[in-house]
Design a protein around this motif. Structure first.
Motif, mmCIF file in Angstrom:
data_model
loop_
_atom_site.group_PDB
_atom_site.id
_atom_site.type_symbol
_atom_site.label_atom_id
_atom_site.label_comp_id
_atom_site.label_asym_id
_atom_site.label_seq_id
_atom_site.Cartn_x
_atom_site.Cartn_y
_atom_site.Cartn_z
ATOM 1 N N SER A 1 -6.505 1.090 -7.063
ATOM 2 C CA SER A 1 -7.254 1.424 -5.851
ATOM 3 C C SER A 1 -7.580 0.203 -5.015
ATOM 4 N N GLY B 1 -3.323 11.302 0.667
ATOM 5 C CA GLY B 1 -4.055 10.925 1.862
ATOM 6 C C GLY B 1 -4.980 9.732 1.682
ATOM 7 N N VAL B 2 -4.967 9.117 0.509
ATOM 8 C CA VAL B 2 -5.836 7.972 0.225
ATOM 9 C C VAL B 2 -4.970 6.736 0.011
ATOM 10 N N ARG B 3 -5.382 5.626 0.590
ATOM 11 C CA ARG B 3 -4.609 4.389 0.435
ATOM 12 C C ARG B 3 -4.818 3.788 -0.953
ATOM 13 N N LYS B 4 -3.703 3.546 -1.642
ATOM 14 C CA LYS B 4 -3.703 2.858 -2.922
ATOM 15 C C LYS B 4 -2.751 1.668 -2.820
ATOM 16 N N TYR B 5 -2.704 0.866 -3.872
ATOM 17 C CA TYR B 5 -1.857 -0.320 -3.862
ATOM 18 C C TYR B 5 -0.901 -0.298 -5.049
ATOM 19 N N GLY C 1 5.666 11.596 0.250
ATOM 20 C CA GLY C 1 4.466 11.041 -0.359
ATOM 21 C C GLY C 1 4.205 11.556 -1.762
ATOM 22 N N ASN D 1 0.272 5.695 0.284
ATOM 23 C CA ASN D 1 -0.670 6.785 0.512
ATOM 24 C C ASN D 1 -0.455 7.861 -0.549
ATOM 25 N N PHE E 1 0.829 -1.202 0.000
ATOM 26 C CA PHE E 1 0.000 0.000 0.000
ATOM 27 C C PHE E 1 0.868 1.257 0.000
ATOM 28 N N GLU F 1 9.709 7.427 -1.520
ATOM 29 C CA GLU F 1 8.420 7.957 -1.091
ATOM 30 C C GLU F 1 8.584 8.800 0.164
#
Length: 236
Positions: free
Chosen positions: A110, A88-92, A182, A85, A83, A177
């Motif tokens: 996503s 601010g949204v968790r993605k893969y 980020g 970020n 995962f 990252e």
């Protein structure tokens, strides 16, 4: 030459400076402002925004050219997802490497369900143009779904202890990252990581499996290739 015209047409700075800045950004955990300072110490006045433009413009092209020099992928593929970020949204981040540690492909999605895994499988197969002999993943059920839908005749080994090679390949990305604090958007993250995953490993030969002499020789060879893809050494 293996390209028709120079990609540097219209740029004021020499290709040596542009190529060096892109190399610094993709190989080390340096910020754009830190590279600006390093250039200033050498008497080269260039802003961090200009360096950002160079990395965005030339990074993908350098990566594409490096791909031409990469040997054919091995027949044993390791796949893993981690995962990240983004805004601010968790993605893969899905990643595939061969048994030699060469990165085959990456994709940010996503989800990590069967549909996402299948999409990643198909992307790899399209780019590689052939199927692996062995597929190694962890026990995530999505991999079994994708395997059944795309390459059901390929041997599939699913054990978390067999997949350290792919998991280890995530480490440089994690370091980058963190240095970049980020990623802001999925698009920018996908574009950067697609280039980063090709350029950074090029300068990371498996030193622990090489003698000092062999490592120096391999390092010199890889710099020669870099000079070719950045047009610092033109080949007929």
């Amino acid at each position: 030459m293996w390209w028709v015209s120079s990609i540097y047409e219209g740029f004021r700075f020499p290709r040596e400076i542009i190529g060096h800045c892109v190399w610094l950004y993709h190989r080390f955990t340096l910020s754009l402002r830190e590279i600006e300072l390093m250039m200033a110490e050498r008497g080269i006045e260039v802003t961090y925004e200009t360096i950002r433009t160079w990395c965005t413009r030339f990074g993908p092209e350098y990566a594409r050219r490096l791909r031409r020099h990469q040997p054919q992928a091995g027949d044993k593929w390791h796949l893993d997802e981690v995962f990240v970020n983004i805004g601010g949204v968790r993605k893969y981040l899905w990643r595939a490497v061969d048994q030699h540690g060469n990165v085959l492909d990456i994709l940010i999605q996503s989800r990590r369900d069967g549909r996402a895994a299948t999409r990643f499988f198909r992307k790899i197969l399209k780019h590689q143009g052939r199927r692996p002999r062995v597929l190694v993943t962890d026990k995530l059920a999505s991999y079994r779904v994708a395997h059944r839908r795309t390459i059901s005749t390929t041997e599939h080994r699913h054990n978390k202890y067999l997949n350290n090679r792919c998991e280890n390949s995530h480490q440089p990305t994690r370091q980058r990252e963190h240095a970049m604090k980020g990623f802001r958007t999925v698009g920018s993250a996908q574009r950067f990581l697609a280039s980063f995953s090709r350029i950074s490993p090029h300068f990371r030969p498996p030193r622990h499996r090489m003698t000092a002499t062999a490592h120096r020789t391999e390092r010199a060879t890889r710099f020669q290739v870099w000079d070719q893809v950045t047009e610092q050494t033109l080949t007929a």
